[in-house]
Enzyme design. Structure first.
Site, PDB file in Angstrom:
ATOM      1  CG  HIS A 188      -1.803   1.158   1.372  1.00 57.39           C
ATOM      2  ND1 HIS A 188      -3.103   1.163   0.956  1.00 57.39           N
ATOM      3  CD2 HIS A 188      -1.578   2.407   1.877  1.00 57.39           C
ATOM      4  CE1 HIS A 188      -3.645   2.351   1.190  1.00 57.39           C
ATOM      5  NE2 HIS A 188      -2.736   3.128   1.757  1.00 57.39           N
ATOM      6  CD  GLU A 189       1.617   3.513   3.736  1.00 55.92           C
ATOM      7  OE1 GLU A 189       1.788   4.609   3.150  1.00 55.92           O
ATOM      8  OE2 GLU A 189       0.597   3.252   4.408  1.00 55.92           O
ATOM      9  CG  HIS A 213       0.266   6.222  -0.600  1.00 55.20           C
ATOM     10  ND1 HIS A 213      -0.710   7.011  -1.144  1.00 55.20           N
ATOM     11  CD2 HIS A 213      -0.343   5.533   0.415  1.00 55.20           C
ATOM     12  CE1 HIS A 213      -1.866   6.820  -0.488  1.00 55.20           C
ATOM     13  NE2 HIS A 213      -1.670   5.912   0.457  1.00 55.20           N
ATOM     14  CD  GLU A 254      -5.929   5.461   0.359  1.00 55.29           C
ATOM     15  OE1 GLU A 254      -5.009   6.278   0.629  1.00 55.29           O
ATOM     16  OE2 GLU A 254      -6.138   4.422   1.022  1.00 55.29           O
TER      17      GLU A 254
END
Lengths: 502, 502
Positions: free
Chosen positions: A263-264, A267, A293
């Site tokens: 997830h990070e 980003h 997001e």
């Protein structure tokens, strides 16, 4: 000054402000990962100084005059014009908040945050309520200072998702209820998948190594970033050449580190892909939190929770974690990591019920800001809605209304961007798969080059040039649309839960 | 404004500038310990912004007027007056450097530093020489801008050691030659001690743990600091509640980590002991580099290389490193860690020949600044002096003139403070031992409470209230004096080398 000199001066001032903001970001990163505890008080002062000096630079009368001169010039390139227009928009917004208000908000943030920490420690919402009330009053005031159409919440939303409105969010969450509720009900009624094997012992260093490999394969540049541990995973950027992620690990739960890293990583790829020559300028910044997001969710869910992805990685994971997963088939693993079940904690929710977590928060904060809900009733409304939408009632506020930091920070309008991001992600990935027929096969071989370069071109390189809605139209030829997300969910989960009729 | 308001405004501005400086310090710390390589360029820009904004604050006309008003008021407390007087002194100095010069110096520093890195990589002094020449010219110009009495080097010295002069340093280094040369000669002629056992394999984590224990025992507060690895050990402070040390480790050399940890620990105890309520003001800053080095040297050499210290720690070390040191007696260990022999690298030198390393640098930089020596001859003079004073000629410039970073940073006037610090350390420790007869016995039990509280009271708590010379007089009743250092050296090394006549 001619327009070249004027633009150069404009750029220089924005780089200066960005240097201050990014220095503050490093101080905040350090605060989460390495700072010794006694440092907190002086660190807060240092952060306040950096923020206030950047605010001063960006609200100076002379700067405003400079922007107006640039806007009046007819000689800017399209990119230069886009920068100046966005800066003018920001300038006008920034100037609406008097320094005294900014200071008060910053101090209230500190008080609310500490009250939230204490409330969590004591598991007592009443310790947080008075400071949350003051924060809500300030945010109402902020909405008034900004000015708004139709609903005060719109003014706050704009800080995170330019152009988003209550009107648009109400419509999308109505559709969420209409489309996702029946899916959830069917899944809850079906036989549950087994995920017990995800909660064996997985050594920390092996989990770490695996996450480093996945991040590297995704295209995350470790020469322009790093991964560290922190209590709450996050991504931060000090420039496109220094974008850092953090993760957390649980030795009894494989999913904690894995999903937070991917997830990070999503980003971070966005931030590493922003144009370096636009550093400090709007075109060097992310389009919105929703678009941000979309990148993290696309990688985390669209890729990281797909069968395709694990076709490549599962044998590697099995080997590295041996013998823990030796007896677990790829398909059983895939089902387990996509298990859908009601839960109390938003950040641990499956990708369907997640949006009910978000909707509950959205409705509460909208009510707080328009005055139809008071802080005294927040916990009750929270619990009732969890019962209503997910069929569960939090046994205490720690796993209920006290779980998120956002309100203590004054971040009203932030939550909805999580859902918007997921829906954009589904639209974007759908488009990418149509454009690149080989993409699924690439992903199945752990090769993300084509996907990343598509994202770079479609999203990353543009910075704030387009709003999320414009980007979505550029990429998909239509506005935000829940369709691709629902279609993706139906296909995926009908297979996992053996339900023909989703 | 009455004087209370005026002083409050003065304090606020200085705190703001300190916040910028300490933010920069965190960016620099990060640069040495965790920063990914591609970050360098934007990071340099961020550091320049922070420095120039702090410089702007501290050289503003309005600030100067405020200081003059405060000086004219007769209602300041003695501490307030001391702060304002020192700030006025700093203000006048800062204002002597035009912004353009500060900018040029900063850019030249960056160029010289990178040239030095390249020169080291290629082991070719000629790659560094042109940039060193430009740096020397700028430093001459800086001395002219500051203005000076007698010698331009005095102007530069003042940045590191207020009040120190060429006159004073020439006298002290003359005494160094007179007193220490014969001692070195006698030791070189005596049978050498054996230190081979220090170069066995000592696992990294065990060395690390030992250093953490020693730092903790010294009184270093890990809740207000931390230790990390870096290529060159250093101490940095972001406030008295966040003072960090770095160290380096060699698994084949016990001394690398040990002495750097104790040395930096001494620096760090000073910074942690500065008064918190004076944050950002002169009384919240260290007195001088010489005094700073007195703290690190006192702990590193006076304590950490004493027999007493190892009476407590050697059994612990033996156990932790078992079996590597099982067959080595305390006395043989003590002799080994105090082995005196000529060497090329300053930072690895024993505590006697160390001062010849410093003197050689001092004489070269003095010559560069007064124009009696040109950059073209620096390497020759370096090598000749190493031959002359230590009887060795560096086989190449990497272990010769290219070994230190200081000149590439433009830090002319820095080196002599290393020797001054050692001599102050001997004076201070001598005084502490006379004042506290139990001190030696405490140290022999690993108890440093009395020593630290004496240092806190005599040195740390005063910040910049006194110059190094005033501090020395307050503590020892006399000026800088080589006597106690020479006496300490004679006693210690006559025993170690079995020489009655030192």
């Amino acid at each position: 000054m001619n327009h070249h000199q004027l633009y150069a001066a404009y750029k220089q001032l924005n780089i200066k402000a960005a240097d201050l903001h990014h220095s503050a970001a490093l101080l905040e990163w350090d605060q989460e990962v390495y700072m010794p505890p006694k440092s907190a008080s002086f660190r807060a002062g240092q952060l306040a100084t950096l923020a206030s000096m950047a605010h001063e630079l960006l609200t100076a009368d002379a700067y405003g005059a400079q922007l107006q001169q640039l806007l009046a010039s007819n000689q800017l390139s399209p990119d230069e014009l886009a920068n100046v227009q966005l800066s003018w928009y920001d300038y006008q917004k920034n100037c609406k908040l008097p320094s005294a208000f900014v200071q008060e908000l910053s101090e209230q943030t500190s008080r609310s945050f500490h009250a939230w920490i204490s409330a969590r420690k004591a598991n007592d919402f009443n310790l947080f309520a008075p400071e949350l009330h003051k924060m809500v009053e300030l945010k109402k005031q902020q909405a008034d200072l900004y000015g708004f159409n139709h609903h005060p919440y719109n003014a706050l939303l704009d800080d995170y998702e330019m152009g988003a409105t209550v009107h648009m969010l109400d419509a999308i969450f109505l559709e969420v209820k209409k489309e996702l509720n029946p899916i959830l009900k069917s899944i809850y009624a079906a036989p549950q998948v087994n995920d017990a094997f995800l909660f064996q012992h997985f050594p920390k260093s092996k989990q770490w190594d695996f996450s480093i490999q996945v991040l590297t394969d995704m295209g995350y540049d470790f020469d322009a970033g790093r991964q560290d541990y922190s209590e709450h995973p996050f991504t931060t950027s000090f420039s496109p050449t220094d974008v850092r992620v953090t993760t957390r690990v649980s030795e009894n739960d494989l999913s904690s580190l894995l999903w937070s890293s991917i997830h990070e990583g999503g980003h971070a790829l966005y931030e590493q892909g922003l144009p370096q020559d636009q550093y400090g300028l709007p075109l060097g910044a992310a389009a919105s939190l929703g678009v941000h997001e979309s990148q993290s969710r696309l990688w985390e869910n669209g890729i990281g929770r797909s069968l395709n992805f694990w076709q490549h990685y599962y044998p590697i994971l099995q080997q590295q974690m041996a013998p823990a997963l030796d007896a677990v088939s790829l398909l059983d693993f895939y089902k387990a990591i996509n298990k859908v079940s009601p839960s109390f904690i938003r950040t641990e929710a499956d990708e369907i019920s997640y949006h009910f977590h978000v909707m509950i928060r959205y409705e509460i904060e909208k009510g707080l800001i328009d005055g139809s809900l008071s802080v005294a009733h927040v916990a009750d409304v929270w619990n009732q809605n969890y019962q209503h939408y997910l069929g569960i009632t939090p046994p205490n506020n720690l796993v209920g209304v006290l779980q998120d930091v956002h309100w203590s920070h004054g971040s009203f309008g932030y939550f909805p961007t999580y859902s918007l991001g997921s829906f954009y992600a589904a639209q974007f990935l759908n488009q990418a798969l149509q454009t690149h027929p080989n993409l699924q096969s690439d992903i199945g071989h752990g090769n993300f080059t084509a996907l990343l370069s598509w994202l770079r071109q479609q999203v990353h390189m543009h910075g704030r040039k387009f709003t999320s809605n414009q980007l979505c139209n550029n990429i998909c030829g239509k506005n935000l649309d829940l369709g691709p997300f629902v279609k993706y969910i139906k296909q995926k989960y009908s297979a996992i839960y053996g339900l023909d009729s989703l």
